[in-house]
Scaffold this active site. Structure first.
Site, mmCIF file in Angstrom:
data_model
loop_
_atom_site.group_PDB
_atom_site.id
_atom_site.type_symbol
_atom_site.label_atom_id
_atom_site.label_comp_id
_atom_site.label_asym_id
_atom_site.label_seq_id
_atom_site.Cartn_x
_atom_site.Cartn_y
_atom_site.Cartn_z
ATOM 1 N NE ARG A 1 32.815 12.623 29.082
ATOM 2 C CZ ARG A 1 33.070 13.588 28.226
ATOM 3 N NH1 ARG A 1 34.025 13.439 27.357
ATOM 4 N NH2 ARG A 1 32.373 14.699 28.210
ATOM 5 C CB CYS A 2 32.257 6.535 34.716
ATOM 6 S SG CYS A 2 33.192 5.331 35.657
ATOM 7 C CD GLN B 1 41.558 13.838 35.912
ATOM 8 O OE1 GLN B 1 42.066 12.941 35.268
ATOM 9 N NE2 GLN B 1 40.272 13.838 36.217
#
Ligand code: CDP
Length: 808
Positions: free
Chosen positions: A386-387, A239
Site C-alpha cells: 500500500r505504498c 495486479q
C-alpha cells in the site's frame, strides 16, 4: 426531456466527477456473486500443491517422490530436475535477479518451494505433499543483514564468478558475496560538510520492520493449455496482467498472442500480487505436461511465509538544523534486507524504489541517501505494501527524524514542521534528492489540521497529564502523533520508469455504442478500489454520457489495451489520465459530427455538460446521445463511421499527494495497552473524483497503518523460522481495534494531470504509520524517550515504560 433540466441538473444526472456515486461493484460482492480465482472450475481441472522447506538454509541431498506418486489420484510430482531441461527451474525476478522456481540443490528460506505435486483434488495433493521425502543437510542461517555482510557463509553460490570472484549484479558492483547493490543519490561530501558545521544534529537508527500485505484472498492461478489451438489461458490474482503475459511469453517461449491472462475479481492486492511466483510457473508447466487445466491456490501460511514481504529497512539517519530550527541537511544510510532472492518490485532504475522522497514535505537544501541491499535467509519480495515503491519507509524515516530533531532542539514538533515546509510559491519544487514536486500547499493543510483538533488545547491537556502521572493521580499517558507526509505516485514517466523493460504508461480504450452507452477498457485492474465506479465518472464528465451507461472492464489481456497494472496508486494518475484523454478524443470527433448535424462550422459549437451547443444559440444543440447515434447512422462527409478512441498515456511527471494527520492516543503504562482517542486525517489528492470512495480508501489505508504500527510483523527466530506465519500471530485488525477516523481535505490540483487528480489509495497508509508511531513515542517524550522501534504492541510498549523506570 433534457431541455427542461437546468445545467446543474443535467450535470447531476451524469453522475460524473465530484459526486458520491455508490460503488457499482458492490451489488455483486455483497450478494456473493464475485468471481475470484478459486471460484474458477474448468472441466478436468487438476490441483497443485507445494512441498516446502522446513529449513531456512539447507542443501537438498535427495528427493524421493515414489510414495507420493503411488497415492491414488496423484498425477505428477515436479522437481527442479524436471524443470531444468525446459530452462524453467529458475525464473527472472522483477529486480533483475533470478529466483529458483523449485529448489535447485539448496533452499534459502523457510517455506521455499521444493517440489510441486499435481493431483486430482486438493486433498489428495496435500496428502501427497506429506509423502514426498526430502533429505536436507542444514547450513548456517543468516537472518540479520548486518551479520550477513560480515559472514563467510555464501548464500548465493550461483552469483559467484570464477575462483569465488564477485561479478557485478543487476545494479552494479557488489561489495561482498551476500551484498546485492549499493544505490546512492544526492551529494555525499556536501551533506557531510553541512552536518559538521550545523548547530544541531540529531542522529538515530530507524528500523521499519518486516511485514506483509496479507490480502484477504491469497495468491493463486488456474493455467489451462489448449494443445489443439496452442493457446494458454492463465487466470490469476495478478495486479499487472499484461506484464505477466509478457513475462510468461519470455520465459516459456509461447508467443504472446497465444497467451491470454485474465485477472478476475481480486480480493485485495496491496502489492502482494505484483510479482511472479513459482506457483504460476509450475501450474503452467503442469498444464502443458498434463494437457488439462491446473489450479494452484496458496493457503494463509504459505502466503505469509513465502510470498512478497514488505519493508525490512534499517535506516540510519542524521538531520541537521540551525538553533532556530531551520533544517540544513539530511543524511541516510539504509541497509535493506531482501531475503534469499532480490525480488523487489521497483522500476528498474530504482533498486530502492522511491526511497529518495525521504526529504518529505520539507525544504532541505542538502541531502544524501545510500541504500545497500543484502541477501539473508528470509523470503524474497520487497513490495510496496500500500505504498509507491518504498515511499512508506521514506515517510516513516523523515517523520521520525523530525520528531527526534524537535527533541534535540527542545522545540514543538508542529512548529518545527511549519518553519521547514516547502512553501506554496516554491512549487514546482526541485528536491535535493532529485524529484520535481508538482504542487502543494502544506501550510494551509497543516493549519487546518491543527485547528481542527485544537492542537494547543491538546498540548495543554498532555502537560497536565504528565503532572498528574508524576503526582500518582493517573497511570495513563497521552501521546500526540503528528505527521505531514508527501507521497509520490503515478509511475511512469516512461523515460525514467520501466519494469523489466516495459515502460510504465497506461491505457484506455472507449467504444461508444449507437444508443449512447459505452464500454471502456483499461490496462489497470481493480482489487477493491472501485475502478468500475470512478473511471466511469471521469468519462461521464468528459464525454457527457451518464456514468450508469458506461461499463468499465479491466483485467483481460485479450480485450484490454496494454497497461502496466494497478499498484503504487498509479491508476488515477496514469490510467485515469488515459481515460480523460481518450474521452477528449471522443469529444473531438463528436464536435465534428455535431457541427455537421447543426450545419455550422466545427468551431461554432462548444461542449456543454452532455451536449454540443451552437455558440451564442444554446437552444440549438445535439446531445451526446444523438451524436452517438449519428456516428453509426449517418454518412458524414470526411468522417469515418463509429465513435471509438484509445489513449496510451505517458505521464510527464509523478503526482505528489500530501496530507496532515493527527493521532491522539492514551497509553496504559502498566499494561502497554493503547487507546486511540482521536484520529484526524486531512488528505489532498488534487481533484477528487468520488469523495465517498476516497473516504473508504482513507479508512482502509489508516487501518492497515494501524496494523503495521501497532503489531503487524513477519518475525523470524535465529534459525530462520517464521514466528508469525498464521493470523493467530500476525496482527490483522478487526472492527474491534479500529478507531473512529475523522477525514478532511484540501484540494491542490496536479498541474500536469488532465483532470488535476493525484492518487489517494496509499496516502493514508504512508501517512498513518508514522502518525501512530509518533503518538506512541510522543507519550514518553516527557520521560526521556527519543525513539522506540515499531511495531508498538502492548508488550513492547510495556518494556519501553519499564526501561524508562515508569513501573516504580
Ligand atoms: O491505483 P489505485 O487504484 O490503487 O489507487 P488510486 O489511483 O489512488 O485510486 C483509488 C481509488 O480512489 C480509485 O477508485 C480512484 O478513482 C479513487 N480516487 C478518487 O476518487 N479521486 C482521486 N483524486 C484519486 C483517487
Amino acid at each position: 426531456m433534457n431541455k427542461e433540466l437546468s445545467r446543474e441538473e443535467r450535470a447531476d444526472a451524469l453522475g460524473g466527477m465530484g459526486c458520491k456515486r455508490k460503488r457499482v461493484e458492490d451489488a455483486r460482492f455483497t450478494q456473493g456473486k464475485g468471481n475470484y480465482v478459486d471460484d474458477i472450475k474448468l472441466p478436468g481441472m487438476l490441483q497443485g500443491d507445494f512441498v516446502r522447506s522446513p529449513y531456512a538454509h539447507a542443501k537438498i541431498v535427495s528427493i524421493d517422490a515414489s510414495a507420493a506418486l503411488a497415492l491414488d489420484g496423484v498425477i505428477a510430482v515436479l522437481t527442479a530436475e524436471d524443470l531444468a531441461p525446459l530452462g524453467l527451474h529458475w525464473m527472472p525476478t522483477l529486480a533483475g535477479d533470478k529466483q529458483m522456481v523449485l529448489a535447485d540443490g539448496k533452499v534459502l528460506f523457510q517455506g521455499q518451494e521444493v517440489a510441486f505435486v499435481v493431483a486430482k483434488d486438493r486433498y489428495i495433493a496435500a496428502d501427497a505433499v506429506e509423502l514426498v521425502e526430502v533429505e536436507y543437510e542444514e547450513l548456517p542461517v543468516l537472518t540479520d543483514p548486518f551479520a550477513a555482510m560480515e559472514s563467510d557463509v555464501v548464500l548465493r553460490e550461483d552469483l559467484l564468478g570464477e575462483g569465488g570472484s564477485l561479478p557485478d549484479g543487476a545494479h552494479g558492483p557488489r561489495k561482498h558475496h551476500n551484498h546485492i547493490f549499493t544505490w546512492e543519490v544526492g551529494e555525499k561530501d556536501a551533506t557531510e560538510q553541512v552536518l559538521q558545521e550545523a548547530d544541531v544534529v540529531a542522529e538515530e537508527m530507524v528500523y521499519y520492520h518486516r511485514t506483509h500485505p496479507c490480502p484477504l484472498e491469497t495468491c493463486g492461478c488456474v493455467a489451462s493449455m489448449d494443445k489443439v489451438n496452442g493457446k494458454l489461458t492463465l487466470h490469476g490474482t495478478f495486479q499487472a496482467p499484461h506484464a505477466i503475459r509478457t513475462v510468461v511469453s519470455l520465459i516459456s517461449g509461447i508467443e504472446e498472442h497465444n497467451i491470454r491472462v485474465i485477472s478476475p475479481d481480486i480480493g485485495g492486492g496491496f502489492g502482494n500480487k505484483v510479482g511472479a511466483y513459482p506457483g504460476y510457473v509450475c501450474s503452467v508447466v503442469a498444464s502443458i505436461v498434463t494437457g488439462v487445466p491446473v489450479k494452484w491456490v496458496e493457503d494463509r501460511m504459505e502466503n505469509l511465509m513465502t510470498t512478497a514481504f514488505a519493508r525490512d529497512y534499517w535506516m540510519k539517519g542524521k538531520i541537521s538544523a540551525t538553533k532556530e530550527g531551520k533544517i540544513t541537511g539530511l543524511w541516510c544510510h539504509t541497509t535493506a534486507d531482501h531475503g534469499g532472492f532480490d525480488a523487489c518490485a521497483d522500476p528498474t532504475k530504482f533498486p530502492a524504489g522511491f526511497m529518495n522522497i525521504c526529504t518529505g514535505s520539507y525544504d532541505i537544501p542538502t541531502a544524501y541517501l545510500a541504500v545497500d541491499g543484502v541477501y539473508t535467509n528470509k523470503a524474497p519480495g520487497g513490495v510496496s505494501y500500500r505504498c509507491s515503491f518504498r515511499v512508506t519507509e521514506a515517510a516513516y524515516f523523515i517523520e521520525r527524524m523530525i520528531e527526534i530533531l524537535a527533541i534535540e532542539l527542545n522545540m514543538d514538533a508542529a512548529e518545527l514542521r511549519r518553519i521547514n515546509f516547502i512553501k506554496k510559491e516554491q512549487f514546482p519544487y526541485q528536491s535535493a534528492l532529485g524529484w520535481e514536486y508538482d504542487s502543494g500547499d502544506y501550510h494551509t493543510a497543516w493549519d487546518k489540521a491543527l485547528k481542527a483538533v485544537d492542537y494547543d488545547g491538546l498540548r495543554a491537556e498532555q502537560a497536565q497529564r504528565v503532572e498528574d502521572f508524576k503526582a500518582g493521580k493517573t497511570r495513563k499517558l497521552m501521546g500526540i502523533g503528528l505527521t505531514h507526509f508527501t507521497e509520490i505516485v503515478g509511475a511512469g514517466p516512461v523515460k525514467n520508469c520501466d519494469i523489466l523493460g516495459l515502460g510504465m504508461f497506461d491505457s484506455c480504450e472507449i467504444r461508444i455504442h449507437p444508443t449512447g452507452s459505452a464500454i471502456a477498457r483499461l490496462g489497470t485492474i481493480s482489487q477493491g478500489q472501485g475502478h468500475a465506479t470512478t473511471f466511469a465518472q471521469i468519462l461521464a464528465t468528459e464525454i457527457g454520457l451518464p456514468a450508469d451507461s458506461i461499463t468499465i472492464e479491466e483485467g483481460d489481456t485479450d480485450t484490454a489495451p496494454y497497461g502496466l497494472g494497478t499498484y503504487g496508486s498509479r491508476s488515477t494518475p496514469v490510467a485515469g489520465a488515459a481515460t480523460a484523454m481518450a474521452g477528449r478524443k471522443i469529444r473531438a470527433k463528436a464536435q465534428m459530427i455535431a457541427a455537421y448535424l447543426l450545419e455550422v462550422h466545427d468551431d461554432d459549437v462548444e461542449f456543454d455538460v452532455d451536449r454540443f451547443v451552437v455558440k451564442g444559440a444554446p437552444e440549438k444543440f445535439k446531445t451526446m446521445k444523438e451524436i452517438a447515434f449519428a456516428a453509426y447512422n449517418q454518412a458524414i462527409p470526411g468522417i469515418e463511421p463509429g465513435l471509438e478512441a484509445v489513449s496510451y498515456y505517458d505521464p510527464p511527471n509523478m503526482t505528489y499527494p500530501f496530507g496532515a494527520y493527527v493521532c491522539v492516543m492514551d497509553i496504559d503504562v502498566d499494561t502497554g495497552v493503547t487507546e486511540i482517542r482521536r484520529f484526524y486525517a486531512l488528505d489532498d489528492c488534487g481533484t477528487r473524483i468520488n469523495p465517498m470512495i476516497i473516504e473508504g480508501q482513507v479508512h482502509g489505508g489508516l487501518t492497515e497503518a494501524l496494523a503495521v504500527a501497532l503489531g503487524q510483523e513477519i518475525a523470524y527466530d535465529d534459525m530462520g523460522n517464521v514466528k508469525t506465519g498464521t493470523l493467530m500471530d500476525f496482527f490483522l485488525p478487526t472492527a474491534w481495534e479500529v478507531p473512529n477516523y475523522e477525514t478532511d481535505h484540501t484540494v491542490t490540483p496536479s498541474p500536469h494531470h488532465p483532470i488535476g487528480a493525484k492518487g489517494v489509495g496509499e496516502s493514508p497508509h504512508v501517512g498513518g504509520v508514522p502518525c501512530f508511531s509518533n503518538a506512541v513515542n510522543d507519550a514518553f517524550r516527557a520521560f526521556g524517550l527519543r525513539h522506540t522501534h515499531m511495531p508498538h504492541d502492548h508488550w513492547r510498549i510495556w518494556k519501553t515504560a519499564n526501561g524508562l523506570g515508569l513501573h516504580g
